[in-house]
Design a protein around this motif. Structure first.
Motif, PDB file in Angstrom:
ATOM      1  N   THR A 124       0.864  -1.184   0.000  1.00  0.00           N
ATOM      2  CA  THR A 124       0.000   0.000   0.000  1.00  0.00           C
ATOM      3  C   THR A 124       0.898   1.230   0.000  1.00  0.00           C
ATOM      4  OG1 THR A 124      -1.752  -1.113   1.235  1.00  0.00           O
ATOM      5  CG2 THR A 124      -1.727   1.286   1.335  1.00  0.00           C
ATOM      6  N   ASN A 125       0.627   2.171  -0.883  1.00  0.00           N
ATOM      7  CA  ASN A 125       1.308   3.467  -0.835  1.00  0.00           C
ATOM      8  C   ASN A 125       0.558   4.306   0.202  1.00  0.00           C
ATOM      9  OD1 ASN A 125       1.933   6.226  -1.243  1.00  0.00           O
ATOM     10  ND2 ASN A 125       2.560   5.816  -3.350  1.00  0.00           N
ATOM     11  N   TRP A 126       1.103   4.350   1.418  1.00  0.00           N
ATOM     12  CA  TRP A 126       0.348   4.951   2.531  1.00  0.00           C
ATOM     13  C   TRP A 126       0.105   6.445   2.317  1.00  0.00           C
ATOM     14  CZ3 TRP A 126       2.794   8.650   5.613  1.00  0.00           C
ATOM     15  CH2 TRP A 126       4.188   8.698   5.527  1.00  0.00           C
ATOM     16  N   ARG A 127       1.001   7.106   1.596  1.00  0.00           N
ATOM     17  CA  ARG A 127       0.786   8.542   1.335  1.00  0.00           C
ATOM     18  C   ARG A 127      -0.429   8.753   0.435  1.00  0.00           C
ATOM     19  NH1 ARG A 127       5.033  11.791   2.913  1.00  0.00           N
ATOM     20  NH2 ARG A 127       6.870  10.641   3.613  1.00  0.00           N
ATOM     21  N   LYS A 128      -0.533   7.941  -0.614  1.00  0.00           N
ATOM     22  CA  LYS A 128      -1.685   8.050  -1.516  1.00  0.00           C
ATOM     23  C   LYS A 128      -2.971   7.647  -0.792  1.00  0.00           C
ATOM     24  CE  LYS A 128      -1.645   6.726  -5.846  1.00  0.00           C
ATOM     25  NZ  LYS A 128      -1.462   5.841  -7.018  1.00  0.00           N
ATOM     26  N   MET A 129      -2.868   6.606   0.036  1.00  0.00           N
ATOM     27  CA  MET A 129      -4.037   6.150   0.783  1.00  0.00           C
ATOM     28  C   MET A 129      -4.561   7.270   1.693  1.00  0.00           C
ATOM     29  SD  MET A 129      -4.904   4.998   4.105  1.00  0.00           S
ATOM     30  CE  MET A 129      -3.486   4.243   4.897  1.00  0.00           C
ATOM     31  N   LEU A 130      -3.641   8.007   2.335  1.00  0.00           N
ATOM     32  CA  LEU A 130      -4.050   9.034   3.298  1.00  0.00           C
ATOM     33  C   LEU A 130      -4.525  10.320   2.632  1.00  0.00           C
ATOM     34  CD1 LEU A 130      -1.341   8.437   6.035  1.00  0.00           C
ATOM     35  CD2 LEU A 130      -3.798   8.073   6.266  1.00  0.00           C
ATOM     36  N   THR A 131      -4.029  10.599   1.424  1.00  0.00           N
ATOM     37  CA  THR A 131      -4.529  11.788   0.719  1.00  0.00           C
ATOM     38  C   THR A 131      -5.755  11.440  -0.123  1.00  0.00           C
ATOM     39  OG1 THR A 131      -2.906  11.363  -1.027  1.00  0.00           O
ATOM     40  CG2 THR A 131      -2.298  12.994   0.645  1.00  0.00           C
ATOM     41  N   ASN A 132      -6.114  10.163  -0.118  1.00  0.00           N
ATOM     42  CA  ASN A 132      -7.292   9.660  -0.841  1.00  0.00           C
ATOM     43  C   ASN A 132      -7.171   9.846  -2.357  1.00  0.00           C
ATOM     44  OD1 ASN A 132      -9.639   8.170  -0.309  1.00  0.00           O
ATOM     45  ND2 ASN A 132     -10.939   9.933  -0.752  1.00  0.00           N
ATOM     46  N   THR A 133      -5.919   9.813  -2.847  1.00  0.00           N
ATOM     47  CA  THR A 133      -5.718   9.840  -4.304  1.00  0.00           C
ATOM     48  C   THR A 133      -5.562   8.388  -4.750  1.00  0.00           C
ATOM     49  OG1 THR A 133      -3.384  10.253  -3.819  1.00  0.00           O
ATOM     50  CG2 THR A 133      -4.680  12.140  -4.510  1.00  0.00           C
ATOM     51  N   VAL A 134      -6.690   7.744  -4.940  1.00  0.00           N
ATOM     52  CA  VAL A 134      -6.679   6.294  -5.158  1.00  0.00           C
ATOM     53  C   VAL A 134      -7.050   5.953  -6.597  1.00  0.00           C
ATOM     54  CG1 VAL A 134      -7.162   5.772  -2.743  1.00  0.00           C
ATOM     55  CG2 VAL A 134      -9.063   6.102  -4.295  1.00  0.00           C
ATOM     56  N   ASP A 135      -6.420   4.902  -7.097  1.00  0.00           N
ATOM     57  CA  ASP A 135      -6.764   4.385  -8.424  1.00  0.00           C
ATOM     58  C   ASP A 135      -7.841   3.318  -8.235  1.00  0.00           C
ATOM     59  OD1 ASP A 135      -4.649   5.909  -9.373  1.00  0.00           O
ATOM     60  OD2 ASP A 135      -3.215   4.268  -9.083  1.00  0.00           O
ATOM     61  N   ASP A 136      -9.006   3.561  -8.787  1.00  0.00           N
ATOM     62  CA  ASP A 136     -10.082   2.582  -8.628  1.00  0.00           C
ATOM     63  C   ASP A 136     -10.006   1.522  -9.712  1.00  0.00           C
ATOM     64  OD1 ASP A 136     -11.667   2.514  -6.433  1.00  0.00           O
ATOM     65  OD2 ASP A 136     -12.931   4.185  -7.038  1.00  0.00           O
ATOM     66  N   GLU A 137      -9.856   0.295  -9.296  1.00  0.00           N
ATOM     67  CA  GLU A 137      -9.811  -0.836 -10.233  1.00  0.00           C
ATOM     68  C   GLU A 137     -10.991  -1.753  -9.928  1.00  0.00           C
ATOM     69  OE1 GLU A 137      -7.247  -1.580 -12.405  1.00  0.00           O
ATOM     70  OE2 GLU A 137      -5.488  -0.466 -11.724  1.00  0.00           O
ATOM     71  N   ASP A 138     -11.426  -2.499 -10.907  1.00  0.00           N
ATOM     72  CA  ASP A 138     -12.528  -3.432 -10.689  1.00  0.00           C
ATOM     73  C   ASP A 138     -11.981  -4.733 -10.099  1.00  0.00           C
ATOM     74  OD1 ASP A 138     -14.404  -5.717 -11.459  1.00  0.00           O
ATOM     75  OD2 ASP A 138     -15.622  -3.928 -11.836  1.00  0.00           O
ATOM     76  N   LEU A 139     -12.313  -4.989  -8.845  1.00  0.00           N
ATOM     77  CA  LEU A 139     -11.726  -6.129  -8.130  1.00  0.00           C
ATOM     78  C   LEU A 139     -12.199  -7.471  -8.700  1.00  0.00           C
ATOM     79  CD1 LEU A 139     -11.843  -4.934  -4.400  1.00  0.00           C
ATOM     80  CD2 LEU A 139     -10.019  -4.649  -6.076  1.00  0.00           C
ATOM     81  N   GLU A 140     -13.432  -7.547  -9.103  1.00  0.00           N
ATOM     82  CA  GLU A 140     -13.949  -8.818  -9.642  1.00  0.00           C
ATOM     83  C   GLU A 140     -13.244  -9.172 -10.954  1.00  0.00           C
ATOM     84  OE1 GLU A 140     -18.175  -9.433  -9.640  1.00  0.00           O
ATOM     85  OE2 GLU A 140     -18.436  -8.158  -7.879  1.00  0.00           O
ATOM     86  N   THR A 141     -13.008  -8.156 -11.779  1.00  0.00           N
ATOM     87  CA  THR A 141     -12.286  -8.386 -13.039  1.00  0.00           C
ATOM     88  C   THR A 141     -10.880  -8.896 -12.754  1.00  0.00           C
ATOM     89  OG1 THR A 141     -13.543  -6.635 -14.107  1.00  0.00           O
ATOM     90  CG2 THR A 141     -11.482  -7.271 -15.170  1.00  0.00           C
ATOM     91  N   TRP A 142     -10.220  -8.259 -11.778  1.00  0.00           N
ATOM     92  CA  TRP A 142      -8.859  -8.673 -11.421  1.00  0.00           C
ATOM     93  C   TRP A 142      -8.833 -10.089 -10.845  1.00  0.00           C
ATOM     94  CZ3 TRP A 142      -3.952  -7.590 -12.216  1.00  0.00           C
ATOM     95  CH2 TRP A 142      -3.611  -6.359 -12.761  1.00  0.00           C
ATOM     96  N   ARG A 143      -9.836 -10.418 -10.029  1.00  0.00           N
ATOM     97  CA  ARG A 143      -9.887 -11.765  -9.432  1.00  0.00           C
ATOM     98  C   ARG A 143      -9.902 -12.819 -10.545  1.00  0.00           C
ATOM     99  NH1 ARG A 143     -15.087 -13.073  -6.042  1.00  0.00           N
ATOM    100  NH2 ARG A 143     -16.008 -12.714  -8.088  1.00  0.00           N
ATOM    101  N   ASN A 144     -10.722 -12.598 -11.550  1.00  0.00           N
ATOM    102  CA  ASN A 144     -10.822 -13.563 -12.645  1.00  0.00           C
ATOM    103  C   ASN A 144      -9.560 -13.586 -13.511  1.00  0.00           C
ATOM    104  OD1 ASN A 144     -13.386 -14.278 -11.780  1.00  0.00           O
ATOM    105  ND2 ASN A 144     -14.359 -12.642 -12.963  1.00  0.00           N
ATOM    106  N   LYS A 145      -8.940 -12.416 -13.647  1.00  0.00           N
ATOM    107  CA  LYS A 145      -7.715 -12.314 -14.437  1.00  0.00           C
ATOM    108  C   LYS A 145      -6.557 -13.071 -13.765  1.00  0.00           C
ATOM    109  CE  LYS A 145      -6.894  -7.992 -15.664  1.00  0.00           C
ATOM    110  NZ  LYS A 145      -6.228  -6.666 -15.902  1.00  0.00           N
ATOM    111  N   LEU A 146      -6.567 -13.074 -12.415  1.00  0.00           N
ATOM    112  CA  LEU A 146      -5.461 -13.695 -11.668  1.00  0.00           C
ATOM    113  C   LEU A 146      -5.657 -15.196 -11.444  1.00  0.00           C
ATOM    114  CD1 LEU A 146      -4.915 -10.907  -8.996  1.00  0.00           C
ATOM    115  CD2 LEU A 146      -3.325 -11.506 -10.821  1.00  0.00           C
ATOM    116  N   LYS A 147      -6.861 -15.681 -11.656  1.00  0.00           N
ATOM    117  CA  LYS A 147      -7.181 -17.085 -11.361  1.00  0.00           C
ATOM    118  C   LYS A 147      -6.175 -18.078 -11.978  1.00  0.00           C
ATOM    119  CE  LYS A 147     -10.889 -20.514 -11.618  1.00  0.00           C
ATOM    120  NZ  LYS A 147     -12.265 -20.809 -12.076  1.00  0.00           N
ATOM    121  N   PRO A 148      -5.753 -17.911 -13.254  1.00  0.00           N
ATOM    122  CA  PRO A 148      -4.831 -18.888 -13.854  1.00  0.00           C
ATOM    123  C   PRO A 148      -3.462 -18.954 -13.172  1.00  0.00           C
ATOM    124  CG  PRO A 148      -5.801 -17.448 -15.535  1.00  0.00           C
ATOM    125  CD  PRO A 148      -6.160 -16.875 -14.215  1.00  0.00           C
ATOM    126  N   TYR A 149      -3.123 -17.928 -12.380  1.00  0.00           N
ATOM    127  CA  TYR A 149      -1.787 -17.879 -11.769  1.00  0.00           C
ATOM    128  C   TYR A 149      -1.757 -18.447 -10.353  1.00  0.00           C
ATOM    129  CZ  TYR A 149      -1.332 -14.653 -15.675  1.00  0.00           C
ATOM    130  OH  TYR A 149      -1.362 -14.082 -16.922  1.00  0.00           O
TER     131      TYR A 149
END
Length: 264
Positions: free
Chosen positions: A164-189
């Motif tokens: 976690t980049n704690w500075r970005k987390m605390l300034t709330n400058t977050v990159d929103d990614e779709d977690l469900e899409t990523w879960r399926n993308k990572l499944k083969p690994y």
């Protein structure tokens, strides 16, 4: 209001927003109730969370001697893939290691500053996500021991971050990614041993933090360098207190520090 005691990570309770508690030996404080109030923090001494002695804190709230001796500070805590209790092999104390390692563990994806993969005991959901300041998280694998979770995390780290980049987390400058899409993308690994434990379709958890105002940039309060601090509390996220002057204080990073707190 006056409080005194050794700092431990804030206890949390899921809600909208999340409720935070500082728990001392003889008292506790619901930190949400002192938002927009001035807090004074005074370092008085150290108190190792294991031996209780007034010795400089080395890591994780422990003095140097305890950190290298006690079972709850073994390398497998930070690196789950080093777990060996499932092989009946001791690191520091096999009974303790079996108790912690041989229970259900979750591999998850979380959005805090950016998307990351992580590991936690099932009993620590959603506490672990809250402690990291994640605003959303999703479980991807539930395995019966810490070792399987660890090797899964290591395999997935080749394809996604684990920090976690704690500075970005605390300034709330977050990159929103779709977690469900990523879960399926990572499944083969996912490693072969952990593949049967993949969680096919569960919903993500959304988390809301008690923050009145996010800092534009952050400066970190270190009690070793600044043993006395006073500021107006503007938010709580992860294990951090956020103050009006952009100072942030990592409560968990200051475990084992014995402080006086006054609130007005």
């Amino acid at each position: 209001m006056q409080y005194e005691g050794v700092l431990r990570k804030m206890q949390t309770e899921i809600g909208s927003p999340i409720q935070y508690y500082l728990v001392f030996e003889a008292d506790f404080l619901n930190v949400n109730q002192v938002l927009d109030k001035t807090i004074k923090i005074d370092l008085k001494k150290f108190q190792c969370l294991n031996c209780g002695n007034d010795r400089p804190i080395y890591r994780q709230g422990f003095c140097k001697t305890c950190f290298f001796e006690i079972p709850s500070a073994g390398d497998w805590i930070m690196r789950p893939e080093l777990s060996t209790a499932h092989l009946d092999k001791e690191d520091r104390d096999l009974a303790y290691e079996k108790k912690v390692q041989l229970q259900p563990h979750i591999v998850y994806l979380a959005n805090s500053s950016n998307i990351k993969v992580g590991v936690t005991r099932k009993t620590q959901v959603p506490t672990r996500w809250i402690d990291q300041g994640a605003h959303e998280a999703i479980e991807i694998v539930e395995v019966p021991n810490r070792y399987l979770a660890g090797i899964t995390e290591v395999a997935l780290k080749d394809h996604i971050g684990d920090k976690t980049n704690w500075r970005k987390m605390l300034t709330n400058t977050v990159d929103d990614e779709d977690l469900e899409t990523w879960r399926n993308k990572l499944k083969p690994y996912i490693p072969e041993e952990a593949a049967p434990y993949f969680i096919e379709n569960n919903a993500e958890t959304n988390l809301e933090y008690p923050v009145l105002r996010y800092p534009e940039k952050v400066k970190s309060l270190n009690l070793d360098k600044t043993p006395n601090f006073e500021g107006r509390l503007k938010g709580i996220k992860g294990q951090y207190l956020i103050f009006e002057d952009n100072t942030v204080f990592n409560v968990r990073g200051s475990e084992g520090y014995y402080v006086g707190l006054s609130i007005h």
